[in-house]
Scaffold this motif. Structure first.
Motif, PDB file in Angstrom:
ATOM      1  N   LEU A 202       7.807   0.700  -2.946  1.00  0.00           N
ATOM      2  CA  LEU A 202       8.113  -0.710  -2.894  1.00  0.00           C
ATOM      3  C   LEU A 202       9.775  -0.824  -2.846  1.00  0.00           C
ATOM      4  O   LEU A 202      10.339  -2.115  -2.666  1.00  0.00           O
ATOM      5  N   GLY A 203      10.345   0.210  -2.647  1.00  0.00           N
ATOM      6  CA  GLY A 203      11.976  -0.080  -2.376  1.00  0.00           C
ATOM      7  C   GLY A 203      12.695  -0.477  -3.300  1.00  0.00           C
ATOM      8  O   GLY A 203      13.793  -1.186  -3.282  1.00  0.00           O
ATOM      9  N   ILE A 204      12.290  -0.027  -4.625  1.00  0.00           N
ATOM     10  CA  ILE A 204      13.007  -0.497  -5.652  1.00  0.00           C
ATOM     11  C   ILE A 204      13.397   0.866  -6.823  1.00  0.00           C
ATOM     12  O   ILE A 204      12.962   1.898  -6.455  1.00  0.00           O
TER      13      ILE A 204
ATOM     14  N   ALA B 142      11.440  -4.481   4.726  1.00  0.00           N
ATOM     15  CA  ALA B 142      10.347  -3.501   4.316  1.00  0.00           C
ATOM     16  C   ALA B 142       9.791  -3.970   3.047  1.00  0.00           C
ATOM     17  O   ALA B 142       8.536  -3.328   2.940  1.00  0.00           O
ATOM     18  N   ALA B 143      10.453  -4.298   2.087  1.00  0.00           N
ATOM     19  CA  ALA B 143       9.936  -4.400   0.629  1.00  0.00           C
ATOM     20  C   ALA B 143       8.941  -5.586   0.867  1.00  0.00           C
ATOM     21  O   ALA B 143       7.954  -5.666   0.146  1.00  0.00           O
ATOM     22  N   VAL B 144       9.392  -6.690   1.725  1.00  0.00           N
ATOM     23  CA  VAL B 144       8.449  -7.797   1.843  1.00  0.00           C
ATOM     24  C   VAL B 144       7.118  -7.401   2.446  1.00  0.00           C
ATOM     25  O   VAL B 144       5.819  -7.861   2.156  1.00  0.00           O
ATOM     26  N   GLU B 145       7.275  -6.419   3.356  1.00  0.00           N
ATOM     27  CA  GLU B 145       6.077  -5.986   4.184  1.00  0.00           C
ATOM     28  C   GLU B 145       5.305  -5.217   3.458  1.00  0.00           C
ATOM     29  O   GLU B 145       3.917  -5.456   3.337  1.00  0.00           O
TER      30      GLU B 145
ATOM     31  N   LEU C  93       0.119  -4.581   0.264  1.00  0.00           N
ATOM     32  CA  LEU C  93      -0.469  -4.346  -1.025  1.00  0.00           C
ATOM     33  C   LEU C  93      -1.375  -5.596  -1.561  1.00  0.00           C
ATOM     34  O   LEU C  93      -2.632  -5.519  -2.254  1.00  0.00           O
ATOM     35  N   LEU C  94      -0.876  -6.837  -1.237  1.00  0.00           N
ATOM     36  CA  LEU C  94      -1.701  -7.975  -1.664  1.00  0.00           C
ATOM     37  C   LEU C  94      -2.730  -8.201  -1.005  1.00  0.00           C
ATOM     38  O   LEU C  94      -3.753  -8.658  -1.447  1.00  0.00           O
ATOM     39  N   GLU C  95      -2.909  -7.784   0.374  1.00  0.00           N
ATOM     40  CA  GLU C  95      -3.932  -7.737   1.091  1.00  0.00           C
ATOM     41  C   GLU C  95      -5.051  -6.832   0.608  1.00  0.00           C
ATOM     42  O   GLU C  95      -6.086  -6.976   0.639  1.00  0.00           O
ATOM     43  N   HIS C  96      -4.599  -5.785   0.235  1.00  0.00           N
ATOM     44  CA  HIS C  96      -5.460  -4.754  -0.150  1.00  0.00           C
ATOM     45  C   HIS C  96      -6.029  -5.268  -1.574  1.00  0.00           C
ATOM     46  O   HIS C  96      -7.250  -5.131  -1.752  1.00  0.00           O
TER      47      HIS C  96
ATOM     48  N   LEU D  99       1.263  -7.409  -9.962  1.00  0.00           N
ATOM     49  CA  LEU D  99       0.101  -6.891  -9.469  1.00  0.00           C
ATOM     50  C   LEU D  99       0.185  -5.718  -8.554  1.00  0.00           C
ATOM     51  O   LEU D  99      -0.733  -5.003  -8.660  1.00  0.00           O
ATOM     52  N   THR D 100       0.905  -5.735  -7.561  1.00  0.00           N
ATOM     53  CA  THR D 100       1.234  -4.777  -6.744  1.00  0.00           C
ATOM     54  C   THR D 100       1.612  -3.303  -7.407  1.00  0.00           C
ATOM     55  O   THR D 100       0.992  -2.312  -7.169  1.00  0.00           O
ATOM     56  N   VAL D 101       2.334  -3.497  -8.366  1.00  0.00           N
ATOM     57  CA  VAL D 101       2.664  -2.145  -9.347  1.00  0.00           C
ATOM     58  C   VAL D 101       1.477  -1.774 -10.258  1.00  0.00           C
ATOM     59  O   VAL D 101       1.110  -0.810 -10.273  1.00  0.00           O
ATOM     60  N   LEU D 102       0.491  -2.694 -10.527  1.00  0.00           N
ATOM     61  CA  LEU D 102      -0.523  -2.531 -11.349  1.00  0.00           C
ATOM     62  C   LEU D 102      -1.468  -1.667 -10.227  1.00  0.00           C
ATOM     63  O   LEU D 102      -2.127  -0.504 -10.734  1.00  0.00           O
TER      64      LEU D 102
END
Length: 249
Positions: free
Chosen positions: A210-212, A156-159, A164-167, A191-194
């Motif tokens: 993000l599951g963290i 789920a975290a990788v997905e 987010l990277l695609e966005h 980048l995803t956190v940003l």
């Protein structure tokens, strides 16, 4: 599997994330190969991802066979009927009807496999998404099904990272954004956190997405501040927008 996940979370190309997982995941739960479907398990539409060797085996199949593969029998109906997302085998889900099904005959003919283990992504509602792991011989054991359940949060975290990277790729300034991210030494995870910081999410909300843990989120934020030379959320988002790292509001 952990090392593969770390590599995936540091990969800048979202299209490479699931192929990285596809090479390691079957071995974790006693399978031989897999396919993944990141949109609804239905027979009419959707992209099926698979390792090159599996794709070669399915090359040349007709639309009806590809429809069977997409449909994810017997899992789609099972998961759509309830809220549970526990991994299940086809044999345990459909009973004796599995062996007589067109899907079982198809994977037996093309993949020389007898059994399927579905690993849906947790917390998905509609569409049901995830992957299916195949093996020949005996069915997956209870321990192998539990192993699949243990890796669900990682998948789920990788997905989430992929989405987010695609966005980011769609919304950031094309070309220069990636170069500037590299110049600032921002990792794909940062980048995803940003991106989520720019959406005004709290650390707790970012962690849930993000599951963290909150603590891990704060560590990422501290690194972003240091790399961008900022001290708070607002100045960080503004500087990232000026640099073209994230879209302007």
């Amino acid at each position: 599997m952990l090392s593969v996940a770390v590599a995936a979370l540091n990969e800048r190309d979202p299209g490479r994330l699931w192929p990285l997982l596809a090479g390691a995941l079957p071995g974790v739960c006693g399978g031989e190969t897999l396919i993944y479907k990141l949109d609804d398990w239905n027979e009419n539409e959707g992209t099926v991802g698979m390792p090159p060797a599996v794709a070669a085996a399915f090359d040349g199949l007709g639309a009806a066979d590809l429809g069977l593969l997409r449909a994810g029998y017997p899992f789609a109906r099972h998961y759509a009927a309830g809220s549970g997302r526990t991994p299940l085998t086809a044999r345990r889900t459909a009973g004796a009807a599995w062996s007589a099904s067109p899907t079982a005959r198809l994977i037996g003919r093309v993949l020389d496999a007898d059994h399927v283990l579905a690993i849906p992504l947790p917390r998905t509602t509609t569409p049901i998404t995830g992957c299916m792991v195949y093996r020949s011989g005996t069915d997956f054991t209870d321990d192998q099904v539990r192993a699949a359940e243990q890796v669900q949060p990682l998948l789920a975290a990788v997905e989430q990272q992929r989405q987010l990277l695609e966005h980011w790729q769609r919304s950031a300034v094309p070309g220069p954004a990636g170069e500037r991210a590299a110049e600032c030494a921002l990792t794909p995870r940062e980048l995803t956190v940003l991106l989520l910081l720019a959406d005004a999410l709290t650390a707790a909300a970012i962690g849930r997405r993000l599951g963290i843990s909150d603590r891990t989120v704060h560590k990422h934020v501290e690194k972003i501040y240091r790399k961008l030379g900022t001290r708070d959320r607002i100045s960080t988002v503004l500087r990232a927008q000026r640099l073209g790292l994230i879209p302007m509001p």
